[in-house]
Scaffold this motif. Structure first.
Motif, PDB file in Angstrom:
ATOM      1  N   ASP A   5     -83.636  25.991 112.718  1.00 37.36           N
ATOM      2  CA  ASP A   5     -82.313  26.087 112.116  1.00 37.36           C
ATOM      3  C   ASP A   5     -82.124  24.971 111.087  1.00 37.36           C
ATOM      4  N   ARG A  11     -85.162  27.556 116.846  1.00 39.85           N
ATOM      5  CA  ARG A  11     -84.109  28.546 117.105  1.00 39.85           C
ATOM      6  C   ARG A  11     -84.259  29.126 118.503  1.00 39.85           C
ATOM      7  N   LYS A  12     -83.112  29.367 119.146  1.00 40.18           N
ATOM      8  CA  LYS A  12     -83.117  29.955 120.485  1.00 40.18           C
ATOM      9  C   LYS A  12     -83.124  31.481 120.411  1.00 40.18           C
ATOM     10  N   GLU A  13     -82.492  32.042 119.373  1.00 37.56           N
ATOM     11  CA  GLU A  13     -82.480  33.496 119.211  1.00 37.56           C
ATOM     12  C   GLU A  13     -83.103  33.877 117.874  1.00 37.56           C
ATOM     13  N   LYS A  14     -83.483  35.136 117.790  1.00 35.63           N
ATOM     14  CA  LYS A  14     -84.141  35.651 116.599  1.00 35.63           C
ATOM     15  C   LYS A  14     -83.155  35.840 115.454  1.00 35.63           C
ATOM     16  N   ILE A  16     -81.625  37.910 112.492  1.00 35.16           N
ATOM     17  CA  ILE A  16     -81.549  39.318 112.102  1.00 35.16           C
ATOM     18  C   ILE A  16     -81.358  39.364 110.593  1.00 35.16           C
TER      19      ILE A  16
END
Length: 160
Positions: A5, A11-14, A16
């Motif tokens: 980030d 990053r913890k989530e992908k 989009i």
């Protein structure tokens, strides 16, 4: 990099990516096109590697009116841009009257690279009896082109 980030942390989530960067158009239904021998085809070698040589883009791809007062008329403009290399035609299937929606536009062919403005108008009316004081209106406006059917989602909440 998409792996970290702005602070440099993993990053913890992908992430989009928007559909425009993924190379796909949202809310389309492809038509089975019959080849028209008299339509204006372009056969330029610089275009030989491109797969998608026709089509329209909606800007913005969806319309959200927000909270509307019952009995009032609201309008917004959506741009339909021809991103193909040939002129193309389209028509709009008008929404049913109970939605309160209407689409106003100038029919006719759209040259490559040009755009047409569609004015989406809604008359805020309540169709059902609910005790919440808020009714949601949601409808997909169909825009029929030569190669595909574009769906323009329109949402609004009517306060009564």
């Amino acid at each position: 990099s998409l792996m970290v980030d702005v602070t440099g942390q993993t990053r913890k989530e992908k992430v989009i990516l928007p559909s425009s960067l993924q190379g796909t158009k949202p809310n389309i239904i492809p038509n089975k096109k019959i080849e028209d021998p008299v339509s204006g085809k372009v056969s330029t070698s610089s275009l030989a590697t491109r797969q998608d040589l026709s089509g329209f883009y909606l800007i913005p791809p969806r319309v959200t009116f927000g909270v509307l007062k019952e009995g009032c008329t609201y309008a917004t403009t959506v741009i339909l841009k021809n991103v193909g290399v040939n002129f193309s035609r389209f028509r709009v299937k008008q929404p049913p009257p109970h939605t309160g929606l209407r689409v106003m536009y100038t029919p006719g062919p759209v040259a490559a690279g040009l755009l047409v403005e569609l004015e989406i108008e809604i008359f805020a009316m309540v169709t059902g009896e609910k005790d919440t004081g808020l009714e949601e209106v949601s409808h997909d406006i169909e825009i029929l082109t030569e190669t595909e059917t574009l769906l323009l989602p329109v949402k609004a909440n009517i306060l009564f």
